[in-house]
Design a protein around this motif. Structure first.
Motif, short mmCIF file in Angstrom:
data_model
loop_
_atom_site.label_atom_id
_atom_site.label_comp_id
_atom_site.label_asym_id
_atom_site.label_seq_id
_atom_site.Cartn_x
_atom_site.Cartn_y
_atom_site.Cartn_z
N TRP A 190 -11.16 2.81 0.39
CA TRP A 190 -11.55 1.41 0.25
C TRP A 190 -13.08 1.36 0.07
O TRP A 190 -13.81 1.95 0.87
CB TRP A 190 -11.18 0.61 1.50
CG TRP A 190 -9.70 0.44 1.71
CD1 TRP A 190 -8.71 0.73 0.83
CD2 TRP A 190 -9.06 -0.09 2.88
NE1 TRP A 190 -7.48 0.44 1.37
CE2 TRP A 190 -7.67 -0.07 2.64
CE3 TRP A 190 -9.52 -0.56 4.11
CZ2 TRP A 190 -6.74 -0.51 3.57
CZ3 TRP A 190 -8.60 -1.00 5.04
CH2 TRP A 190 -7.22 -0.98 4.78
N THR A 232 -1.98 5.28 7.26
CA THR A 232 -2.31 6.46 6.46
C THR A 232 -3.80 6.73 6.57
O THR A 232 -4.58 5.84 6.95
CB THR A 232 -1.92 6.25 4.99
OG1 THR A 232 -2.59 5.08 4.49
CG2 THR A 232 -0.43 6.03 4.84
N LEU A 291 -5.97 6.67 1.33
CA LEU A 291 -6.59 5.51 0.72
C LEU A 291 -8.11 5.61 0.78
O LEU A 291 -8.68 6.09 1.76
CB LEU A 291 -6.16 4.24 1.45
CG LEU A 291 -4.66 3.96 1.56
CD1 LEU A 291 -4.42 2.73 2.44
CD2 LEU A 291 -4.03 3.77 0.19
N LEU A 331 0.83 -1.20 0.00
CA LEU A 331 0.00 0.00 0.00
C LEU A 331 0.87 1.26 0.00
O LEU A 331 1.88 1.33 0.71
CB LEU A 331 -0.90 0.01 1.23
CG LEU A 331 -2.01 -1.05 1.27
CD1 LEU A 331 -2.79 -0.95 2.57
CD2 LEU A 331 -2.95 -0.91 0.08
N THR A 374 -7.36 6.66 5.86
CA THR A 374 -8.09 5.66 5.07
C THR A 374 -9.59 5.80 5.32
O THR A 374 -10.04 5.82 6.47
CB THR A 374 -7.64 4.24 5.44
OG1 THR A 374 -6.24 4.11 5.22
CG2 THR A 374 -8.38 3.21 4.61
N HIS A 421 -5.62 10.29 -3.95
CA HIS A 421 -6.03 9.06 -3.28
C HIS A 421 -5.69 7.82 -4.11
O HIS A 421 -5.68 7.87 -5.35
CB HIS A 421 -7.54 9.07 -3.02
CG HIS A 421 -7.93 9.70 -1.73
ND1 HIS A 421 -7.70 11.05 -1.47
CD2 HIS A 421 -8.53 9.19 -0.62
CE1 HIS A 421 -8.15 11.33 -0.26
NE2 HIS A 421 -8.65 10.23 0.29
N VAL A 447 -4.00 0.83 10.42
CA VAL A 447 -3.85 1.67 9.24
C VAL A 447 -2.98 2.86 9.58
O VAL A 447 -3.26 3.61 10.53
CB VAL A 447 -5.23 2.14 8.74
CG1 VAL A 447 -5.07 3.11 7.58
CG2 VAL A 447 -6.07 0.95 8.32
N LEU A 481 -8.52 5.50 10.49
CA LEU A 481 -9.55 4.81 9.72
C LEU A 481 -10.91 5.46 9.94
O LEU A 481 -11.38 5.58 11.07
CB LEU A 481 -9.62 3.33 10.14
CG LEU A 481 -10.70 2.48 9.46
CD1 LEU A 481 -10.44 2.36 7.97
CD2 LEU A 481 -10.76 1.09 10.10
#
Length: 422
Positions: A308, A329, A306, A301, A331, A386, A327, A359
């Motif tokens: 998801w 970063t 990010l 990653l 996300t 992103h 996590v 997160l």
């Protein structure tokens, strides 16, 4: 720099192999001094034969080979495309030969391609094409039961063998024998290593728990050397008979949902077909075999933010990742499900999100209709820089990918795997 070079090599691996498999037989049998249509027919025949051998190589699901060629998802896409192309080239092969005969005498054109002529090479040629056509037709029959589809799709292998015997009947002994031997070797390798499971490792079911409506999480303990899986990857697993369980013994892809002590492996299984519906009543003590791991979905990653997006069973690789590590970063996880009964792992995800400042969880029940992605997905400005990962049903993946592209997310920053290898 070394990682970038390795990535380029993996990207070029399949085109290079394709050029080798097609170019070598065409170069070896390249006709000189023949009329145009006769030469074209010979070139089309050998190009199609080379594509078929390349296609058989792509059926060999070996872990290291799949990784070096860019992953099983990429290999499967190439397998479908080159299979269709090979069939079209081989269909044009007799037509080009007929065109060459037409230039001499119209009746000769019919004699060259007529399946009613008393000519073994012609019979074998058309027989091989017929089996290829029947095997390829199953590619579009998504409603077929997997076990039925697998055997019908196996007609492709029979078509390939008949086709190379057709080459031998024409008196092309050296090239025909080499091609036939290679085809037989690849088919036997696939049958033994993948279909019969000799490449898979023995496991035993230790627990089965329901995580949502028609979805269970199965824990597996290795009985020998375990597969070296990481969250985000998937394995091919087959389950056999138990005291009260009648296994189907078919290898299906399942995403790794977690890794436990003593190399225990957990997978999420949703009832999507005959075999997976039966697996909802799986019980501890049932023996299994696991082949893999495969997949590159959440590997390496990047450090940028990010996004998801998970739909239904597509939450599995993300929960597997979050169970193993925090996590680091920023996300955003958008989890879409039909209703509360289908919301697998939702309580656990809520806890993980509360304990992980990086997160942000956005869980939404969307019903049976198509979710409003314009509302659910971040704006183009918010998505700048992103990296996006999408997992779920094919229709959701396609819809999310289109929306992200419309919001100016570059193609190379949109990642997904279908986990469907028919």
């Amino acid at each position: 720099m070394a990682e970038s070079s390795m990535s380029r090599l993996r990207t070029l691996s399949l085109p290079t192999l394709l050029l080798l498999f097609v170019g070598a037989p065409v170069f070896w049998a390249f006709p000189e001094g023949l009329p145009f249509w006769r030469a074209a027919g010979i070139i089309l025949g050998w190009a199609g034969a080379g594509l078929l051998l390349f296609n058989l190589l792509l059926m060999v699901r070996e872990v290291r080979l799949a990784s070096s060629l860019g992953g099983l998802e990429r290999i499967t896409a190439w397998h479908h495309q080159t299979g269709m192309t090979a069939y079209l080239l081989l269909l044009l092969h007799p037509l080009a030969l007929a065109a060459a005969g037409w230039a001499e005498w119209p009746n000769l054109a019919w004699q060259v391609i007529s399946p009613f002529s008393e000519n073994w090479p012609v019979w074998l040629g058309w027989g091989g094409l017929l089996f290829l056509m029947l095997g390829l037709a199953t590619t579009f029959m998504s409603r077929l039961a997997y076990s039925t589809w697998r055997w019908l799709h196996g007609l492709l292998g029979l078509g390939v063998l008949i086709g190379f015997i057709h080459v031998l009947q024409l008196g092309i002994s050296a090239g025909g024998l080499l091609a036939l031997a290679a085809a037989v070797l690849l088919l036997i390798w696939r049958l033994l290593r993948v279909d019969l499971g000799t490449a898979a490792k023995p496991y035993i079911v230790t627990s089965v728990r329901s995580v949502a409506q028609s979805m269970v999480e199965i824990s597996l303990k290795p009985l020998a050397m375990p597969v070296d899986a990481v969250p985000g990857q998937f394995v091919l697993a087959a389950f056999f008979r138990g005291p009260n369980y009648q296994g189907c013994g078919e290898f299906h892809p399942f995403t790794v949902s977690g890794l436990g002590l003593e190399d225990e492996l957990r997978i999420g299984v949703k009832a999507l077909g005959d075999c997976t519906r039966r697996m909802q009543s799986l019980e501890p003590g049932v023996s299994a075999r696991v082949h893999g791991p495969f997949g590159e979905f959440l590997k390496d990653l990047p450090s940028r933010p990010l996004l998801w997006v998970a739909g239904g069973i597509g939450i599995t690789p993300f929960i597997g990742f979050l169970r193993q590590q925090s996590v680091e970063t920023a996300t955003t996880l958008i989890y879409l499900y039909r209703d509360e009964q289908d919301a697998a792992y939702l309580d656990e995800l809520t806890t993980l999100s509360a304990n992980s400042p990086g997160l942000a969880l956005q869980a939404e029940a969307t019903g049976t209709g198509v979710p409003n992605l314009n509302r659910l997905l971040p704006s183009a400005e918010a998505l700048a820089n992103h990296e996006c990962y999408v997992c779920g049903p094919p229709r959701l993946i396609d819809a999310v990918s289109r929306t992200l592209l419309e919001r100016r997310v570059p193609t190379e920053r949109i990642h997904f795997e279908h986990f469907d290898f028919r």
